[in-house]
Design a protein around this motif. Structure first.
Motif: not given
Length: 104
Positions: A1-30
């Protein structure tokens, strides 16, 4: 039986880029949650106290499932889409979980 994996942390982006990155992350997460049976959870959220920070939480059935995630077409598309966004810093860790229990 394999162990579950958790990835946790943070990424910082230029404030002008954060919402754009977040939009892409929402899509890739979906797509990740819909298309990858090895993904148990995938959440990227804006930190309400820091206009640069995106909080990261992912949960996988195994290391193999996480490794396969990085080879998918939607991750390749995501990487191409975010080229040019300015990341200022990152702190991510991978945790191997042998057991868990409900907090109820």
């Amino acid at each position: 039986m394999s162990e579950e994996i958790i990835v946790a942390g943070w990424m910082d982006y230029e404030p002008a880029d954060r919402d754009t990155m977040l939009g892409h992350l929402v899509e890739v997460g979906k797509r990740t949650r819909e298309e990858e049976p090895g993904c148990l959870d995938y959440a990227m959220t804006a930190d309400p106290t820091d206009d640069r920070r995106i909080r990261v939480f992912e949960r996988w059935v195994s290391q193999q499932a996480l490794d396969e995630h990085f080879t998918t077409a939607h991750i390749k598309d995501f990487r191409a889409a975010v080229t040019g966004l300015t990341r200022l810093g990152v702190s991510m860790e991978i945790f191997s979980i042998g057991a868990s229990r409900s907090m109820r």
